[in-house]
Design a protein around this motif. Structure first.
Motif, PDB file in Angstrom:
ATOM      1  N   ARG A 208       1.692 -13.280   9.923  1.00  0.00           N
ATOM      2  CA  ARG A 208       1.740 -14.715  10.259  1.00  0.00           C
ATOM      3  C   ARG A 208       3.132 -15.073  10.005  1.00  0.00           C
ATOM      4  NH1 ARG A 208      -2.426 -18.566   7.873  1.00  0.00           N
ATOM      5  NH2 ARG A 208      -1.085 -20.008   8.919  1.00  0.00           N
ATOM      6  N   ALA A 209       4.196 -14.246   9.713  1.00  0.00           N
ATOM      7  CA  ALA A 209       5.517 -14.460   9.522  1.00  0.00           C
ATOM      8  C   ALA A 209       6.141 -13.046  10.138  1.00  0.00           C
ATOM      9  CB  ALA A 209       6.066 -14.929   8.309  1.00  0.00           C
ATOM     10  N   PRO A 210       6.115 -12.736  11.475  1.00  0.00           N
ATOM     11  CA  PRO A 210       6.399 -11.826  12.019  1.00  0.00           C
ATOM     12  C   PRO A 210       7.545 -11.141  11.858  1.00  0.00           C
ATOM     13  CG  PRO A 210       6.006 -13.038  13.697  1.00  0.00           C
ATOM     14  CD  PRO A 210       5.671 -13.907  12.460  1.00  0.00           C
ATOM     15  N   LEU A 211       8.672 -11.960  11.580  1.00  0.00           N
ATOM     16  CA  LEU A 211       9.929 -11.516  11.438  1.00  0.00           C
ATOM     17  C   LEU A 211      10.474 -11.214   9.783  1.00  0.00           C
ATOM     18  CD1 LEU A 211      12.171 -14.182  13.218  1.00  0.00           C
ATOM     19  CD2 LEU A 211      11.275 -12.009  13.960  1.00  0.00           C
ATOM     20  N   ASP A 212       9.339 -11.833   9.030  1.00  0.00           N
ATOM     21  CA  ASP A 212       9.344 -11.241   7.758  1.00  0.00           C
ATOM     22  C   ASP A 212       8.777  -9.707   7.686  1.00  0.00           C
ATOM     23  OD1 ASP A 212      10.641 -13.390   6.845  1.00  0.00           O
ATOM     24  OD2 ASP A 212       8.801 -14.450   6.194  1.00  0.00           O
ATOM     25  N   GLN A 213       7.732  -9.688   8.392  1.00  0.00           N
ATOM     26  CA  GLN A 213       7.273  -8.284   8.592  1.00  0.00           C
ATOM     27  C   GLN A 213       8.180  -7.186   9.309  1.00  0.00           C
ATOM     28  OE1 GLN A 213       4.043  -7.097   8.307  1.00  0.00           O
ATOM     29  NE2 GLN A 213       4.143  -5.018   9.313  1.00  0.00           N
ATOM     30  N   VAL A 214       8.937  -7.444  10.211  1.00  0.00           N
ATOM     31  CA  VAL A 214      10.025  -6.833  10.716  1.00  0.00           C
ATOM     32  C   VAL A 214      10.872  -6.213   9.423  1.00  0.00           C
ATOM     33  CG1 VAL A 214      12.121  -6.489  12.253  1.00  0.00           C
ATOM     34  CG2 VAL A 214       9.739  -7.432  13.100  1.00  0.00           C
ATOM     35  N   PHE A 215      11.289  -7.314   8.758  1.00  0.00           N
ATOM     36  CA  PHE A 215      12.109  -7.018   7.710  1.00  0.00           C
ATOM     37  C   PHE A 215      11.645  -6.215   6.541  1.00  0.00           C
ATOM     38  CE2 PHE A 215      14.563  -8.545   3.790  1.00  0.00           C
ATOM     39  CZ  PHE A 215      15.824  -8.167   4.007  1.00  0.00           C
ATOM     40  N   ALA A 216      10.346  -6.374   6.493  1.00  0.00           N
ATOM     41  CA  ALA A 216       9.750  -5.462   5.386  1.00  0.00           C
ATOM     42  C   ALA A 216       9.568  -3.977   6.160  1.00  0.00           C
ATOM     43  CB  ALA A 216       8.141  -6.150   5.277  1.00  0.00           C
ATOM     44  N   GLU A 217       9.469  -3.947   7.287  1.00  0.00           N
ATOM     45  CA  GLU A 217       9.298  -2.333   7.981  1.00  0.00           C
ATOM     46  C   GLU A 217      10.622  -2.014   7.780  1.00  0.00           C
ATOM     47  OE1 GLU A 217       6.998  -0.758   8.641  1.00  0.00           O
ATOM     48  OE2 GLU A 217       5.548  -2.181   8.344  1.00  0.00           O
ATOM     49  N   HIS A 218      11.953  -2.757   8.046  1.00  0.00           N
ATOM     50  CA  HIS A 218      13.183  -2.203   7.715  1.00  0.00           C
ATOM     51  C   HIS A 218      13.351  -1.564   6.227  1.00  0.00           C
ATOM     52  CE1 HIS A 218      15.132  -4.640  11.282  1.00  0.00           C
ATOM     53  NE2 HIS A 218      14.136  -3.824  11.580  1.00  0.00           N
ATOM     54  N   PHE A 219      12.737  -2.189   5.324  1.00  0.00           N
ATOM     55  CA  PHE A 219      12.998  -1.951   3.896  1.00  0.00           C
ATOM     56  C   PHE A 219      12.245  -0.528   3.664  1.00  0.00           C
ATOM     57  CE2 PHE A 219      10.919  -1.353   0.032  1.00  0.00           C
ATOM     58  CZ  PHE A 219      11.967  -1.126  -0.828  1.00  0.00           C
ATOM     59  N   ARG A 220      11.010  -0.481   4.454  1.00  0.00           N
ATOM     60  CA  ARG A 220      10.421   0.776   4.430  1.00  0.00           C
ATOM     61  C   ARG A 220      11.258   1.978   5.104  1.00  0.00           C
ATOM     62  NH1 ARG A 220       4.881   0.509   6.928  1.00  0.00           N
ATOM     63  NH2 ARG A 220       4.432   2.178   5.413  1.00  0.00           N
ATOM     64  N   GLN A 221      11.787   1.670   6.141  1.00  0.00           N
ATOM     65  CA  GLN A 221      12.657   2.424   7.037  1.00  0.00           C
ATOM     66  C   GLN A 221      14.037   2.997   6.016  1.00  0.00           C
ATOM     67  OE1 GLN A 221      13.617   1.713  10.790  1.00  0.00           O
ATOM     68  NE2 GLN A 221      11.327   1.188  11.408  1.00  0.00           N
ATOM     69  N   ARG A 222      14.418   2.148   5.298  1.00  0.00           N
ATOM     70  CA  ARG A 222      15.440   2.554   4.229  1.00  0.00           C
ATOM     71  C   ARG A 222      15.164   3.357   3.325  1.00  0.00           C
ATOM     72  NH1 ARG A 222      16.536  -2.999   4.312  1.00  0.00           N
ATOM     73  NH2 ARG A 222      16.332  -3.359   2.203  1.00  0.00           N
ATOM     74  N   CYS A 223      13.807   3.140   2.729  1.00  0.00           N
ATOM     75  CA  CYS A 223      13.266   4.122   1.936  1.00  0.00           C
ATOM     76  C   CYS A 223      13.036   5.429   2.584  1.00  0.00           C
ATOM     77  CB  CYS A 223      11.457   3.760   1.460  1.00  0.00           C
ATOM     78  SG  CYS A 223      11.915   2.260   0.360  1.00  0.00           S
ATOM     79  N   LEU A 224      12.611   5.442   3.854  1.00  0.00           N
ATOM     80  CA  LEU A 224      12.310   6.832   4.461  1.00  0.00           C
ATOM     81  C   LEU A 224      13.747   7.522   4.741  1.00  0.00           C
ATOM     82  CD1 LEU A 224      10.864   8.632   6.427  1.00  0.00           C
ATOM     83  CD2 LEU A 224      11.656   7.401   8.450  1.00  0.00           C
TER      84      LEU A 224
ATOM     85  N   SER B 183      12.495   4.999  -8.875  1.00  0.00           N
ATOM     86  CA  SER B 183      13.009   4.994  -7.716  1.00  0.00           C
ATOM     87  C   SER B 183      12.151   5.594  -6.583  1.00  0.00           C
ATOM     88  CB  SER B 183      14.434   5.370  -7.754  1.00  0.00           C
ATOM     89  OG  SER B 183      15.025   5.303  -6.389  1.00  0.00           O
ATOM     90  N   ARG B 184      11.693   6.966  -7.232  1.00  0.00           N
ATOM     91  CA  ARG B 184      10.896   8.020  -6.302  1.00  0.00           C
ATOM     92  C   ARG B 184       9.667   7.369  -6.136  1.00  0.00           C
ATOM     93  NH1 ARG B 184       7.152  11.823  -6.878  1.00  0.00           N
ATOM     94  NH2 ARG B 184       7.089  13.524  -5.538  1.00  0.00           N
ATOM     95  N   ALA B 185       8.955   6.725  -7.118  1.00  0.00           N
ATOM     96  CA  ALA B 185       7.534   6.113  -6.750  1.00  0.00           C
ATOM     97  C   ALA B 185       7.632   4.888  -6.073  1.00  0.00           C
ATOM     98  CB  ALA B 185       7.129   5.680  -8.142  1.00  0.00           C
ATOM     99  N   LEU B 186       8.614   4.225  -6.041  1.00  0.00           N
ATOM    100  CA  LEU B 186       8.773   3.075  -5.365  1.00  0.00           C
ATOM    101  C   LEU B 186       9.194   3.669  -3.706  1.00  0.00           C
ATOM    102  CD1 LEU B 186       9.302   0.015  -4.655  1.00  0.00           C
ATOM    103  CD2 LEU B 186      11.730   0.278  -5.019  1.00  0.00           C
ATOM    104  N   ALA B 187       9.796   4.536  -3.383  1.00  0.00           N
ATOM    105  CA  ALA B 187       9.882   4.869  -2.085  1.00  0.00           C
ATOM    106  C   ALA B 187       8.678   5.503  -1.552  1.00  0.00           C
ATOM    107  CB  ALA B 187      11.109   5.847  -2.211  1.00  0.00           C
ATOM    108  N   LEU B 188       7.936   6.054  -2.229  1.00  0.00           N
ATOM    109  CA  LEU B 188       6.742   6.769  -2.025  1.00  0.00           C
ATOM    110  C   LEU B 188       5.651   5.851  -1.643  1.00  0.00           C
ATOM    111  CD1 LEU B 188       6.410   9.831  -4.134  1.00  0.00           C
ATOM    112  CD2 LEU B 188       7.029   9.817  -1.737  1.00  0.00           C
ATOM    113  N   ARG B 189       5.765   4.653  -2.603  1.00  0.00           N
ATOM    114  CA  ARG B 189       4.727   3.692  -2.495  1.00  0.00           C
ATOM    115  C   ARG B 189       4.993   2.783  -0.988  1.00  0.00           C
ATOM    116  NH1 ARG B 189       4.660   1.685  -7.102  1.00  0.00           N
ATOM    117  NH2 ARG B 189       6.203   0.130  -6.929  1.00  0.00           N
ATOM    118  N   ALA B 190       6.380   2.459  -0.884  1.00  0.00           N
ATOM    119  CA  ALA B 190       6.743   1.823   0.363  1.00  0.00           C
ATOM    120  C   ALA B 190       6.292   2.670   1.695  1.00  0.00           C
ATOM    121  CB  ALA B 190       8.383   1.709   0.249  1.00  0.00           C
ATOM    122  N   LEU B 191       6.486   4.010   1.785  1.00  0.00           N
ATOM    123  CA  LEU B 191       5.993   4.645   2.787  1.00  0.00           C
ATOM    124  C   LEU B 191       4.724   4.864   3.042  1.00  0.00           C
ATOM    125  CD1 LEU B 191       8.765   7.782   2.690  1.00  0.00           C
ATOM    126  CD2 LEU B 191       8.861   5.701   4.074  1.00  0.00           C
ATOM    127  N   ASN B 192       4.004   4.733   1.931  1.00  0.00           N
ATOM    128  CA  ASN B 192       2.601   5.090   1.884  1.00  0.00           C
ATOM    129  C   ASN B 192       1.730   3.635   1.922  1.00  0.00           C
ATOM    130  OD1 ASN B 192       2.434   7.993   1.814  1.00  0.00           O
ATOM    131  ND2 ASN B 192       2.802   7.818  -0.455  1.00  0.00           N
TER     132      ASN B 192
END
Length: 193
Positions: A25-41, A7-16
């Motif tokens: 090309r699918a900017p709303l998917d990009q926004v959603f992916a960034e939301h995942f990264r923010q949840r990791c933050l 879990s720690r490794a996943l969170a660090l990978r997501a932030l880095n």
């Protein structure tokens, strides 16, 4: 590797690691992916707040994310996505107040993220090893709580609304602007080859 280490490794990978440029090309998917990264933050900030000894790797990853990708995402939403959505609002939509509230919250989030980044940088610089001071612990947890609430609203209401209302052309414009903000070519331009 146990579950906590994974879990720690996943969170660090997501932030880095930013999502692949092709996702623009699918900017709303990009926004959603960034939301995942923010949840990791948020998770990492909560863990830092609970630790008696600084985890320098987590603090460095949070610092880098707060000083870079966090603001890029905020600008993607504030300067482009929310503007596009406001133009497409209808009286019966009922999200005008939410868009206003989320937009106003971006300014506070940006200032708070910068201050937290400064506090993390100072802690990494001193290197005394002790965990965060009590006030910083509260601040980190309060920030992550507010960010989680914002992410829930955006994922549950804003992204579905955007998927329903933004045309293919609007989405391409959004993706291009997001790519330009990151200093990269929009991946759709490769199609001409």
């Amino acid at each position: 590797m146990n579950g906590q280490d994974e879990s720690r490794a996943l969170a660090l990978r997501a932030l880095n690691e930013a999502p692949p440029a092709s996702l623009l090309r699918a900017p709303l998917d990009q926004v959603f992916a960034e939301h995942f990264r923010q949840r990791c933050l948020c998770r990492v900030l909560d863990e830092i707040a609970a630790e008696d000894v600084w985890d320098r790797e987590k603090a460095a990853a949070a610092l880098r994310f707060l000083r870079g990708d966090f603001d890029l995402h905020r600008r993607d939403e504030q300067e482009d996505l929310f503007v596009m959505l406001r133009k497409r609002l209808r009286p019966q939509d009922g999200i005008a107040d939410m868009l206003r509230h989320l937009g106003e919250g971006h300014s506070g989030s940006a200032a708070e993220a910068a201050a937290i980044a400064d506090a993390l940088a100072a802690a990494l610089e001193t290197g005394d090893g002790r965990g965060p001071a009590p006030l910083l612990r509260v601040w980190l947890c309060d920030f992550s709580t507010r960010q989680r609430r914002r992410l829930i609203e955006e994922n549950a209401f804003i992204l579905p609304f955007a998927r329903a209302r933004l045309s293919r052309r609007a989405l391409e414009t959004l993706g291009r602007r997001m790519a330009a903000r990151r200093g990269i070519a929009w991946p759709g331009d490769d199609d001409a080859d």
